[in-house]
Design an enzyme around this catalytic site. Structure first.
Site, PDB file in Angstrom:
ATOM      1  N   THR A 168      21.603   5.980 -23.627  1.00 33.32           N
ATOM      2  CA  THR A 168      21.814   5.022 -22.553  1.00 33.32           C
ATOM      3  C   THR A 168      20.844   3.906 -22.872  1.00 33.32           C
ATOM      4  O   THR A 168      19.886   4.136 -23.608  1.00 33.32           O
ATOM      5  CB  THR A 168      21.445   5.680 -21.201  1.00 33.32           C
ATOM      6  OG1 THR A 168      22.445   6.621 -20.849  1.00 33.32           O
ATOM      7  CG2 THR A 168      21.294   4.703 -20.064  1.00 33.32           C
ATOM      8  N   ARG A 196      34.711  11.163 -15.863  1.00 35.46           N
ATOM      9  CA  ARG A 196      33.338  11.606 -15.537  1.00 35.46           C
ATOM     10  C   ARG A 196      32.441  10.385 -15.321  1.00 35.46           C
ATOM     11  O   ARG A 196      32.446   9.440 -16.103  1.00 35.46           O
ATOM     12  CB  ARG A 196      32.808  12.473 -16.665  1.00 35.46           C
ATOM     13  CG  ARG A 196      31.365  12.947 -16.485  1.00 35.46           C
ATOM     14  CD  ARG A 196      30.375  12.078 -17.210  1.00 35.46           C
ATOM     15  NE  ARG A 196      29.036  12.648 -17.231  1.00 35.46           N
ATOM     16  CZ  ARG A 196      27.968  11.975 -17.657  1.00 35.46           C
ATOM     17  NH1 ARG A 196      28.087  10.738 -18.091  1.00 35.46           N
ATOM     18  NH2 ARG A 196      26.783  12.549 -17.650  1.00 35.46           N
ATOM     19  N   VAL A 197      31.654  10.397 -14.266  1.00 38.32           N
ATOM     20  CA  VAL A 197      30.694   9.324 -14.006  1.00 38.32           C
ATOM     21  C   VAL A 197      29.302   9.932 -14.015  1.00 38.32           C
ATOM     22  O   VAL A 197      29.076  10.993 -13.426  1.00 38.32           O
ATOM     23  CB  VAL A 197      30.978   8.636 -12.655  1.00 38.32           C
ATOM     24  CG1 VAL A 197      29.885   7.631 -12.311  1.00 38.32           C
ATOM     25  CG2 VAL A 197      32.345   7.945 -12.694  1.00 38.32           C
ATOM     26  N   ASP A 199      24.765   9.294 -14.163  1.00 39.64           N
ATOM     27  CA  ASP A 199      23.688   8.728 -13.338  1.00 39.64           C
ATOM     28  C   ASP A 199      23.568   7.212 -13.458  1.00 39.64           C
ATOM     29  O   ASP A 199      23.064   6.554 -12.541  1.00 39.64           O
ATOM     30  CB  ASP A 199      22.358   9.358 -13.747  1.00 39.64           C
ATOM     31  CG  ASP A 199      22.028   9.067 -15.201  1.00 39.64           C
ATOM     32  OD1 ASP A 199      22.754   9.574 -16.086  1.00 39.64           O
ATOM     33  OD2 ASP A 199      21.077   8.304 -15.470  1.00 39.64           O
ATOM     34  N   GLY A 220      19.364  10.125 -20.361  1.00 41.33           N
ATOM     35  CA  GLY A 220      19.386  11.559 -20.601  1.00 41.33           C
ATOM     36  C   GLY A 220      20.589  12.209 -19.963  1.00 41.33           C
ATOM     37  O   GLY A 220      21.601  11.546 -19.700  1.00 41.33           O
TER      38      GLY A 220
END
Ligand code: GLY
Length: 299
Positions: A168, A196-197, A199, A220
């Protein structure tokens, strides 16, 4: 856990700190990672030089990483199990607790800028998938062909069933007025289920900023980060400890122990003290502050 003490001067504002993801492979192209995060820190620094605020700096830094094919955001995003790109991003202005986010978008080159537009529009905080694409068209952000975001490197990773780690990108900044901001952007996890989503689209989990406390961007295992609401918890730890480095380390301990996953985060407080920590082998970071004449890249 890797950690470094970055603060070396009482003159710490403005400051920009960026990360290129806690899933980076330490044995693979370290120079390219170093150059990439340094360029991102410089882009944020230029935004300050042009009169920008913390929000402008974090957007500029994250856009630079989204445009770089080596990082898992924008062009270079990891692929879903269906071989498609679905990106998440969020941004937060710590002055007003204003925030915006997008999830599962595939037709924008710079999801962080779309997230900023959602924030500035003020009606909503999070838009997803085709609704987010329609909003992008309505506000005049150019659509891109999703194929232009797919790199050979990510095709090969999916083919090798390298499920899981992805990385990320993110940035946190404080400006000379003491305003803080944070932004995070990602392609998510390799081989994730379509839809899928993670954080990075969720305010309080992957991103949080409050000028009374500081700003945080996480990286992460998204499900683990969501379980412990990591970004906001890191700021609570910063308030308790008044120590950016210690707060970052305690927050990553929390991620590992209670969240049951690995990752890392960067944070800055309103005085420009920066901290970072990660439980993975490598998290590329770089920062700029007034006492430096080039970005510090400690890896
Ligand atoms: N931290 C990025 C993700 O899990 O999607």
């Amino acid at each position: 856990m890797a950690m470094a003490p970055p603060s070396e001067s009482p003159v710490r504002v403005p400051a920009i700190l960026v990360h290129g993801g806690a899933g980076a492979d330490p044995g693979d192209g370290r120079d390219e990672l170093r150059a990439g995060v340094a360029a991102a820190a410089r882009a944020g620094w230029r935004a300050f030089a042009d009169g920008g605020r913390a929000l402008d700096a974090v957007e500029a830094s994250v856009r630079t990483l989204e445009d770089h094919p080596r990082f898992n955001a924008g062009r270079g995003s990891v692929l879903t199990s269906a071989g498609t790109v679905e990106m998440d991003a969020s941004i937060m202005d710590g002055e007003r607790l204003a925030c915006g986010a997008v999830a599962a978008v595939s037709r924008v080159a710079n999801p962080v800028t779309l997230a900023r537009r959602v924030m500035e529009d003020e009606r909503h905080v999070l838009l997803v998938a085709d609704g987010a694409h329609a909003f992008a068209r309505a506000v005049g952000l150019p659509e891109c062909d999703p194929a232009t975001l797919v790199t050979d490197r990510q095709r090969a990773r999916l083919a090798a069933h390298a499920a899981g780690r992805g990385g990320t990108v993110g940035a946190v900044a404080v400006d000379r007025h003491g305003a803080v901001a944070a932004a995070t952007s990602t392609g998510g996890m390799v081989g994730k289920h379509p839809g899928r989503v993670g954080d990075s689209a969720l305010i309080g989990c992957g991103t949080y900023a409050d000028s009374r406390l500081g700003a945080v961007s996480c990286t992460g295992a998204g499900e683990a980060i969501i379980r412990v609401v990591l970004a906001r918890r890191a700021l609570d730890l910063l308030q308790e400890t008044d120590d950016a480095e210690r707060a970052a380390r305690l927050a990553v301990d929390l991620l590992v122990k209670d969240g049951r996953g690995d990752g890392g985060l960067i944070l800055v407080d309103a005085r420009g003290r920066v901290g970072f920590a990660h439980s993975t082998p490598l998290m590329p970071v770089a920062w700029m502050m007034p006492t430096l004449d080039a970005p510090r890249v400690p890896f």
